[in-house]
Design a protein around this motif. Structure first.
Motif, PDB file in Angstrom:
ATOM      1  N   MET A   1       0.826  -1.355  -0.019  1.00 10.01           N
ATOM      2  CA  MET A   1      -0.022   0.055  -0.061  1.00 10.01           C
ATOM      3  C   MET A   1       0.871   1.176  -0.126  1.00 10.01           C
ATOM      4  O   MET A   1       1.823   1.328   1.068  1.00 10.01           O
ATOM      5  N   SER A   2       0.693   2.320  -0.896  1.00  5.97           N
ATOM      6  CA  SER A   2       1.585   3.232  -1.080  1.00  5.97           C
ATOM      7  C   SER A   2       0.650   4.379  -1.472  1.00  5.97           C
ATOM      8  O   SER A   2      -0.287   4.265  -2.249  1.00  5.97           O
ATOM      9  N   VAL A   3       0.961   5.669  -0.719  1.00 13.04           N
ATOM     10  CA  VAL A   3       0.326   6.996  -1.244  1.00 13.04           C
ATOM     11  C   VAL A   3       1.234   7.623  -1.972  1.00 13.04           C
ATOM     12  O   VAL A   3       2.403   7.601  -1.901  1.00 13.04           O
ATOM     13  N   THR A   4       0.567   8.632  -2.728  1.00 14.54           N
ATOM     14  CA  THR A   4       1.517   9.828  -3.438  1.00 14.54           C
ATOM     15  C   THR A   4       1.778  10.974  -2.297  1.00 14.54           C
ATOM     16  O   THR A   4       0.580  11.433  -2.260  1.00 14.54           O
ATOM     17  N   VAL A   5       2.878  11.049  -2.277  1.00  8.70           N
ATOM     18  CA  VAL A   5       2.806  12.496  -1.702  1.00  8.70           C
ATOM     19  C   VAL A   5       3.695  13.483  -2.403  1.00  8.70           C
ATOM     20  O   VAL A   5       4.654  13.153  -3.182  1.00  8.70           O
ATOM     21  N   ARG A   6       3.093  14.735  -2.490  1.00  8.60           N
ATOM     22  CA  ARG A   6       3.326  15.558  -3.325  1.00  8.60           C
ATOM     23  C   ARG A   6       3.780  17.111  -2.511  1.00  8.60           C
ATOM     24  O   ARG A   6       3.191  17.326  -1.487  1.00  8.60           O
ATOM     25  N   TYR A   7       4.958  17.501  -3.152  1.00 11.43           N
ATOM     26  CA  TYR A   7       5.645  18.523  -2.218  1.00 11.43           C
ATOM     27  C   TYR A   7       5.438  20.096  -2.900  1.00 11.43           C
ATOM     28  O   TYR A   7       5.612  19.982  -4.121  1.00 11.43           O
ATOM     29  N   PHE A   8       5.351  20.995  -2.042  1.00  8.33           N
ATOM     30  CA  PHE A   8       5.164  22.413  -2.731  1.00  8.33           C
ATOM     31  C   PHE A   8       6.175  23.345  -2.126  1.00  8.33           C
ATOM     32  O   PHE A   8       6.369  23.251  -0.788  1.00  8.33           O
ATOM     33  N   ALA A   9       6.593  24.412  -2.828  1.00  7.84           N
ATOM     34  CA  ALA A   9       7.562  25.591  -2.393  1.00  7.84           C
ATOM     35  C   ALA A   9       8.467  24.901  -1.495  1.00  7.84           C
ATOM     36  O   ALA A   9       9.481  23.982  -1.991  1.00  7.84           O
ATOM     37  N   ALA A  10       8.759  25.312  -0.278  1.00  8.95           N
ATOM     38  CA  ALA A  10      10.024  25.216   0.511  1.00  8.95           C
ATOM     39  C   ALA A  10      10.099  23.388   0.566  1.00  8.95           C
ATOM     40  O   ALA A  10      11.214  22.738   0.729  1.00  8.95           O
ATOM     41  N   ALA A  11       8.682  22.643   0.845  1.00  9.83           N
ATOM     42  CA  ALA A  11       8.931  21.437   0.999  1.00  9.83           C
ATOM     43  C   ALA A  11       9.365  20.659  -0.193  1.00  9.83           C
ATOM     44  O   ALA A  11      10.344  19.778   0.011  1.00  9.83           O
ATOM     45  N   GLU A  12       9.335  21.209  -1.375  1.00 13.40           N
ATOM     46  CA  GLU A  12       9.759  20.524  -2.503  1.00 13.40           C
ATOM     47  C   GLU A  12      11.365  20.762  -2.501  1.00 13.40           C
ATOM     48  O   GLU A  12      12.077  19.830  -2.873  1.00 13.40           O
ATOM     49  N   GLU A  13      11.652  21.946  -2.089  1.00  9.89           N
ATOM     50  CA  GLU A  13      13.234  22.120  -1.931  1.00  9.89           C
ATOM     51  C   GLU A  13      13.811  21.174  -1.259  1.00  9.89           C
ATOM     52  O   GLU A  13      15.141  20.751  -1.486  1.00  9.89           O
ATOM     53  N   ILE A  14      13.507  20.985  -0.051  1.00  6.29           N
ATOM     54  CA  ILE A  14      13.942  19.960   0.723  1.00  6.29           C
ATOM     55  C   ILE A  14      14.011  18.567   0.716  1.00  6.29           C
ATOM     56  O   ILE A  14      14.765  17.792   0.708  1.00  6.29           O
ATOM     57  N   ALA A  15      12.649  18.140  -0.009  1.00  4.67           N
ATOM     58  CA  ALA A  15      12.653  16.893  -0.423  1.00  4.67           C
ATOM     59  C   ALA A  15      13.500  16.796  -1.570  1.00  4.67           C
ATOM     60  O   ALA A  15      13.838  15.310  -1.925  1.00  4.67           O
ATOM     61  N   GLY A  16      13.540  17.567  -2.515  1.00  5.24           N
ATOM     62  CA  GLY A  16      14.620  17.508  -3.674  1.00  5.24           C
ATOM     63  C   GLY A  16      13.632  16.706  -4.827  1.00  5.24           C
ATOM     64  O   GLY A  16      14.420  16.248  -5.919  1.00  5.24           O
ATOM     65  N   THR A  17      12.538  16.621  -4.654  1.00  9.71           N
ATOM     66  CA  THR A  17      11.591  15.908  -5.551  1.00  9.71           C
ATOM     67  C   THR A  17      10.256  16.685  -5.578  1.00  9.71           C
ATOM     68  O   THR A  17       9.908  17.029  -4.372  1.00  9.71           O
ATOM     69  N   PRO A  18       9.305  16.602  -6.472  1.00  9.31           N
ATOM     70  CA  PRO A  18       8.204  17.308  -6.535  1.00  9.31           C
ATOM     71  C   PRO A  18       7.170  16.160  -5.809  1.00  9.31           C
ATOM     72  O   PRO A  18       5.884  16.519  -5.259  1.00  9.31           O
ATOM     73  N   ALA A  19       7.467  14.967  -6.009  1.00  8.67           N
ATOM     74  CA  ALA A  19       6.581  13.774  -5.442  1.00  8.67           C
ATOM     75  C   ALA A  19       7.442  12.718  -5.338  1.00  8.67           C
ATOM     76  O   ALA A  19       8.285  12.235  -5.913  1.00  8.67           O
ATOM     77  N   GLU A  20       6.760  11.638  -4.460  1.00  6.73           N
ATOM     78  CA  GLU A  20       7.265  10.228  -4.307  1.00  6.73           C
ATOM     79  C   GLU A  20       6.188   9.485  -3.561  1.00  6.73           C
ATOM     80  O   GLU A  20       5.078  10.085  -3.162  1.00  6.73           O
ATOM     81  N   GLN A  21       6.387   8.335  -3.739  1.00  3.97           N
ATOM     82  CA  GLN A  21       5.494   7.357  -3.133  1.00  3.97           C
ATOM     83  C   GLN A  21       6.082   6.724  -1.529  1.00  3.97           C
ATOM     84  O   GLN A  21       6.964   6.480  -1.336  1.00  3.97           O
ATOM     85  N   ARG A  22       5.001   6.579  -0.715  1.00 14.58           N
ATOM     86  CA  ARG A  22       5.400   6.184   0.520  1.00 14.58           C
ATOM     87  C   ARG A  22       4.277   5.332   1.070  1.00 14.58           C
ATOM     88  O   ARG A  22       3.130   5.264   0.595  1.00 14.58           O
ATOM     89  N   GLY A  23       4.867   4.554   1.872  1.00 18.28           N
ATOM     90  CA  GLY A  23       3.879   3.457   2.657  1.00 18.28           C
ATOM     91  C   GLY A  23       3.564   3.716   3.969  1.00 18.28           C
ATOM     92  O   GLY A  23       4.576   3.849   4.802  1.00 18.28           O
ATOM     93  N   ALA A  24       2.408   3.889   4.426  1.00 18.28           N
ATOM     94  CA  ALA A  24       2.171   4.387   5.873  1.00 18.28           C
ATOM     95  C   ALA A  24       0.599   4.049   6.151  1.00 18.28           C
ATOM     96  O   ALA A  24      -0.087   4.270   5.192  1.00 18.28           O
ATOM     97  N   ALA A  25       0.511   3.677   7.518  1.00 21.73           N
ATOM     98  CA  ALA A  25      -0.991   3.371   7.866  1.00 21.73           C
ATOM     99  C   ALA A  25      -1.635   4.513   8.369  1.00 21.73           C
ATOM    100  O   ALA A  25      -2.815   4.689   8.137  1.00 21.73           O
ATOM    101  N   THR A  26      -0.959   5.614   8.796  1.00 21.25           N
ATOM    102  CA  THR A  26      -1.653   7.017   9.322  1.00 21.25           C
ATOM    103  C   THR A  26      -0.933   8.099   8.996  1.00 21.25           C
ATOM    104  O   THR A  26       0.243   7.974   8.442  1.00 21.25           O
ATOM    105  N   VAL A  27      -1.432   9.168   8.939  1.00 20.29           N
ATOM    106  CA  VAL A  27      -0.829  10.543   8.649  1.00 20.29           C
ATOM    107  C   VAL A  27       0.240  10.693   9.469  1.00 20.29           C
ATOM    108  O   VAL A  27       1.396  11.324   9.035  1.00 20.29           O
TER     109      VAL A  27
END
Length: 78
Positions: A1-27
């Motif tokens: 199970m994976s969710v799509t995480v999209r980053y914007f503004a400063a969060a995208e700069e820190i992550a180094g990508t506009p989006a990635e896949q992650r697996g998590a049960a809760t926020v």
């Protein structure tokens, strides 16, 4: 199970990508994963809104694995 995480503004700069896949049960679990994977988030992520499919939710919100999570830092302006 994976969710799509999209980053914007400063969060995208820190992550180094506009989006990635992650697996998590809760926020909250997802938030912990993001802090561990991207050390620069420790000063930004606590102030970010996490929207699940466009709705703001708390850390206990359960994820099914098909959601899109937007990480939105606070925006300045008016």
């Amino acid at each position: 199970m994976s969710v799509t995480v999209r980053y914007f503004a400063a969060a995208e700069e820190i992550a180094g990508t506009p989006a990635e896949q992650r697996g998590a049960a809760t926020v909250g679990e997802l938030r912990a994963q993001l802090l561990a994977a991207h050390p620069g988030f420790d000063g930004v992520l606590p102030r970010c809104a996490l929207l699940v499919d466009g709705a703001r939710v708390d850390d206990e919100h359960l994820l099914t694995g098909s959601e899109t999570i937007d990480v939105l830092p606070p925006f300045a302006g008016g």
